[in-house]
Every structure is written in structure tokens, then in C-alpha cells.
Design a protein around this motif. Structure first.
Motif, PDB file in Angstrom:
ATOM      1  N   GLU A 219       0.643  -1.326  -0.076  1.00  0.00           N
ATOM      2  CA  GLU A 219      -0.080   0.289   0.071  1.00  0.00           C
ATOM      3  C   GLU A 219       0.848   1.026   0.228  1.00  0.00           C
ATOM      4  OE1 GLU A 219      -3.327   2.337   2.568  1.00  0.00           O
ATOM      5  OE2 GLU A 219      -2.620   0.726   3.048  1.00  0.00           O
ATOM      6  N   LEU A 220       0.825   1.876  -0.700  1.00  0.00           N
ATOM      7  CA  LEU A 220       1.075   3.313  -1.276  1.00  0.00           C
ATOM      8  C   LEU A 220       0.540   4.453  -0.957  1.00  0.00           C
ATOM      9  CD1 LEU A 220       3.372   3.193  -4.386  1.00  0.00           C
ATOM     10  CD2 LEU A 220       3.610   2.583  -2.098  1.00  0.00           C
ATOM     11  N   GLY A 221       0.721   5.087   0.316  1.00  0.00           N
ATOM     12  CA  GLY A 221      -0.317   6.101   0.907  1.00  0.00           C
ATOM     13  C   GLY A 221      -0.001   6.444   2.756  1.00  0.00           C
ATOM     14  N   PRO A 222      -0.780   7.227   3.245  1.00  0.00           N
ATOM     15  CA  PRO A 222      -0.198   7.580   4.524  1.00  0.00           C
ATOM     16  C   PRO A 222      -0.972   7.061   5.303  1.00  0.00           C
ATOM     17  CG  PRO A 222      -1.102  10.129   2.903  1.00  0.00           C
ATOM     18  CD  PRO A 222      -1.372   8.315   1.823  1.00  0.00           C
ATOM     19  N   GLY A 223      -1.945   6.184   4.903  1.00  0.00           N
ATOM     20  CA  GLY A 223      -2.643   5.515   5.987  1.00  0.00           C
ATOM     21  C   GLY A 223      -2.419   3.488   5.745  1.00  0.00           C
ATOM     22  N   LYS A 224      -2.993   3.040   6.674  1.00  0.00           N
ATOM     23  CA  LYS A 224      -2.895   1.510   5.994  1.00  0.00           C
ATOM     24  C   LYS A 224      -4.125   1.016   6.388  1.00  0.00           C
ATOM     25  CE  LYS A 224       1.679   1.098   9.167  1.00  0.00           C
ATOM     26  NZ  LYS A 224       2.498   0.739  10.294  1.00  0.00           N
ATOM     27  N   VAL A 225      -5.096   2.191   5.952  1.00  0.00           N
ATOM     28  CA  VAL A 225      -6.511   1.502   6.284  1.00  0.00           C
ATOM     29  C   VAL A 225      -6.883   0.269   4.388  1.00  0.00           C
ATOM     30  CG1 VAL A 225      -8.981   1.587   5.831  1.00  0.00           C
ATOM     31  CG2 VAL A 225      -7.158   3.383   6.672  1.00  0.00           C
ATOM     32  N   LEU A 226      -6.610   0.713   3.789  1.00  0.00           N
ATOM     33  CA  LEU A 226      -6.073  -0.357   2.794  1.00  0.00           C
ATOM     34  C   LEU A 226      -5.769  -1.458   3.159  1.00  0.00           C
ATOM     35  CD1 LEU A 226      -5.890   1.538  -0.728  1.00  0.00           C
ATOM     36  CD2 LEU A 226      -8.127   1.381   0.932  1.00  0.00           C
ATOM     37  N   SER A 227      -4.702  -1.707   3.198  1.00  0.00           N
ATOM     38  CA  SER A 227      -3.957  -3.366   3.896  1.00  0.00           C
ATOM     39  C   SER A 227      -4.924  -4.023   4.307  1.00  0.00           C
ATOM     40  CB  SER A 227      -2.670  -2.935   4.444  1.00  0.00           C
ATOM     41  OG  SER A 227      -1.503  -2.155   3.954  1.00  0.00           O
ATOM     42  N   SER A 228      -5.448  -3.716   6.055  1.00  0.00           N
ATOM     43  CA  SER A 228      -6.186  -3.741   6.613  1.00  0.00           C
ATOM     44  C   SER A 228      -7.362  -4.683   5.772  1.00  0.00           C
ATOM     45  CB  SER A 228      -7.237  -2.731   8.167  1.00  0.00           C
ATOM     46  OG  SER A 228      -7.448  -2.154   7.108  1.00  0.00           O
ATOM     47  N   PHE A 229      -8.113  -3.681   4.737  1.00  0.00           N
ATOM     48  CA  PHE A 229      -9.123  -4.411   4.137  1.00  0.00           C
ATOM     49  C   PHE A 229      -8.726  -5.264   3.777  1.00  0.00           C
ATOM     50  CE2 PHE A 229     -11.813  -0.046   4.005  1.00  0.00           C
ATOM     51  CZ  PHE A 229     -11.707  -0.152   4.787  1.00  0.00           C
ATOM     52  N   ALA A 230      -7.591  -5.573   2.864  1.00  0.00           N
ATOM     53  CA  ALA A 230      -7.355  -6.441   1.392  1.00  0.00           C
ATOM     54  C   ALA A 230      -6.397  -7.200   3.021  1.00  0.00           C
ATOM     55  CB  ALA A 230      -5.944  -6.438   1.919  1.00  0.00           C
TER      56      ALA A 230
END
Length: 313
Positions: free
Chosen positions: A272-283
Motif C-alpha cells: 500500500e502506498l499512501g499515508p495510512g494503512k487502511v487498505l492493507s487492513s481491508f485486504a
């Protein structure tokens, strides 16, 4: 090993993002070109000294430029095997550039106009969004439909994972829907979100119409890497104009995008590229076996390079 690259969307931004990368000449070059293309001082927006990141018109070009800058560095310093890409809403523009569909200057110019159109719609009505955690989805969809029949302007805007959806619309109607969901015990938890607009709902039909016109003469190339659309849950295929206009006013299906990457592009690693880790947690919620990494700071970039490739950043 095949990577799925995920690009964060609006909401992930935070004050100071990107500033630690400016010592890298390629990242600095990206921000300078993006600032020129968007007619904005993106470094000043990164600093957020006057609340710039509270406004859609500022956030969108800044976040895309930040993610594109990191991706350009990765291309320079690594030889990642990328199976496919997905971005959440705005993140699709970062993927648009990274996949080769549009060059940096035209991509940032397009994003800047998109942000302006969306800001104009956001300013028309008091908006609300709420994250619904561990939802009873069928029942919530029925509840939203009932409220719509009562002329309430509330919609499901984001299908993020089996454990989270987001509702959006006029603030009072969203609050009413959230109360009914809570009263009927249709979710584990409800979190009202601080947002600048009820994105991915018909409240943005005006922006959609403007974006349709804006996209008419944009010349897209065939992307070199598959990008899975939030709107169709299928790879973009010479239909960027149609989908990127429609995207503004219909729900996102990020969960289905990740599922597609796993099943059809054999992705087994997420970056994941970006300031947060939200998409990684969704994945991870979608497939707990996925190995997930994240780059949102220069220290995280260096750690990724060193750990994965034995290269000193």
C-alpha cells in the motif's frame, strides 16, 4: 511472488505527509511538476499549516502527487513483479499514472479539476458519512432502500470489506440511518466520519457531468499493468473516460477489486502506498493469508527497500 499495489484514497491524508521524501531528487521533481500541473503549492498543502488538508480541492492533487512520487522512486530502485493495481476512489488516479495510462502532468491536471468539481458539489449541502463495522449487510441495504422511499438522501457509498461498509448522503439523513442501524443492532459499531463530501452518491451528479465533459479530449494510453476499477470490479480496458466520470456518483467496491487481484492476477503480496494503512487492513480482512507492506514515510520506504531487496536506501 506477485505484488498488488494499492493506492490510498481521500481520508488517508495527514499533516506533514511527503515532507520527509523531499530530500530525494526524483520525489522532489514529482512534486514540482505536480504543483505546476495543478497550479497549487503542494509542499504548502503537505505542511497543512492553515488547515489546507481539510478541503477536497487541496487534498486530491496533494495525495496523488505524494503516491506517484513514491511509485516513481520504487520504479527507480526496485524491479517489483507487479501483478495488478487498485486504488480506493481517488487512488485510482495514482494507479492511472503508475499503470502507464496517463502521464504525470495530464494526470495531475485532471485530478485538480476533479477536486474542484467535487468541492463545488460538496459545498452545496451539509454532507455526512458513517463507517458501519461488522454490518448485517442485507438488512442494512433493505433499511437504506426504505429510507430512500421516504425521500431520504442516504446511500451505501463504499463496500470496503466484509467487515466494513460506508453510508453517505445528507448529514441529517445519514444520522437517521445510523440511529436506526444502531437501534436494530445491525452492526457492531458505527463511526461518523469527518469528511468534506458524501462521495460516491448521487449528491455528486453535478461533478459527474462536469467530469464527463472534462474527459472528452483526454488521450489515454493502454495501461501496461492491470488496474481494477472500483466501479466495475474489472480491469480498465480502454474505458477510462466512461468509468472515471461514473465513479464519482456510484459506490466503490474495493473488496471486489482485491478479490479480483488475488483470483485473476495471482497476487500474493500487497504493497500500500499512501499515508495510512487502511487498505492493507481491508485486504487482510478479505484474505488473511496476504502478506502486506506499507509505505507512507521515508523511513518505511528505506525499510521496504532494505528488507525486500537488500538495497540501502
Amino acid at each position: 511472488m506477485s505484488y498488488g499495489i494499492l493506492f490510498s484514497g481521500q481520508g488517508a491524508q495527514k499533516a506533514g505527509m511527503g515532507l520527509d521524501f523531499l530530500s530525494d531528487p526524483l520525489f522532489k521533481d514529482t512534486i514540482e511538476k505536480a504543483s505546476s500541473a495543478s497550479h497549487q503549492d503542494l509542499v504548502a498543502i503537505f505542511k497543512d499549516e492553515n488547515g489546507e488538508l481539510n478541503k477536497t480541492i487541496n487534498v486530491q492533487p496533494a495525495l496523488v502527487a505524494f503516491e506517484v512520487g513514491i511509485f516513481r522512486m520504487l520504479k527507480r530502485d526496485t524491479n517489483l513483479n507487479i501483478g495488478g493495481m487498485a486504488g480506493l476512489s481517488l487512488g485510482e488516479y495514482s494507479a492511472m499514472y503508475a499503470s502507464g495510462a496517463l502521464d504525470l502532468v495530464n494526470c495531475l491536471s485532471l485530478v485538480s479539476d476533479r477536486a474542484r468539481y467535487m468541492q463545488e458539489d460538496a459545498d452545496q449541502v451539509e454532507n455526512g458519512m458513517a463507517a458501519i463495522l461488522k454490518p448485517k449487510l442485507d438488512e442494512i441495504e433493505a433499511l437504506i432502500q426504505d429510507l430512500r422511499k421516504q425521500n431520504k438522501r442516504v446511500y451505501i457509498a463504499n463496500y470496503n470489506s466484509l467487515k466494513q461498509v460506508v453510508i453517505a448522503g445528507e448529514k441529517n439523513d445519514v444520522e437517521l440511518a445510523a440511529k436506526q442501524i444502531k437501534d436494530q443492532e445491525l452492526a457492531h459499531k458505527i463511526v461518523m466520519l469527518k469528511v468534506n463530501g458524501a462521495f460516491h452518491t448521487p449528491l455528486f451528479d453535478g461533478a459527474k457531468a462536469k467530469m464527463t465533459k472534462r474527459l472528452t479530449n483526454v488521450k489515454f494510453k493502454e495501461n501496461e499493468i492491470p488496474v481494477i476499477s472500483n466501479t466495475t470490479a474489472l480491469p480498465f480496458s480502454n474505458n477510462w473516460r466512461e468509468i472515471m466520470a461514473k465513479q464519482l456518483a456510484v459506490p466503490t467496491h474495493f473488496d471486489a477489486c482485491v478479490q479480483y487481484l488475488i483470483e485473476h492476477e495471482q497476487v500474493d503480496q500487497i504493497l500500500e502506498l499512501g499515508p495510512g494503512k487502511v487498505l492493507s487492513s481491508f485486504a487482510k480482512q478479505i484474505d488473511r493469508h496476504l502478506k502486506c507492506s506499507h509505505i507512507g514515510s521515508y523511513a518505511e520506504y528505506q525499510a521496504f527497500i532494505e528488507e525486500k531487496h537488500g538495497i540501502k536506501g
